[in-house]
Write a protein that holds these residues in place. Sequence first.
Motif: not given
Length: 131
Positions: A96-107
């Motif tokens: 989901y994050l990769a599609e919508v908000h990739a910058e949150m993956l490291p968080v």
Amino acid sequence: AGFASVSPVDREEDPEPMYVLTKGSSEVDLRVAAGEPESTVVAEATRTAVFGVLVPTATLEHLVLMYLYSNQIRHQGDLARIVVETAVDLGDVERYLAEVHAEMLPVLRDRVHAARHLPPPPPRPTRSKKR
């Protein structure tokens, strides 16, 4: 169902993102979908019996997303408990994050690592001997 809002509700104002409803010692958090990830959580919610009524309920994966976007210590603790104590599908959250908000993956990865690898407790202070 007899629940009352903890805070006054002003119908002339825009809705709040969340209302806390109480009845006796029971408490329910009611989310209002205003954007992402809330709108996805509402759209994909599963139906669960709560106090005898079927209601849309967030999955563990949805709760991780919601807690991820919060900087409240309580929510970070809730996210950690979900990661450590349940079978949450973190791969689903990452997709989901990769599609919508990739910058949150490291968080997400940092918080998952912190939950699974707690630092050691501080050393105990030495006791002074009574004379």
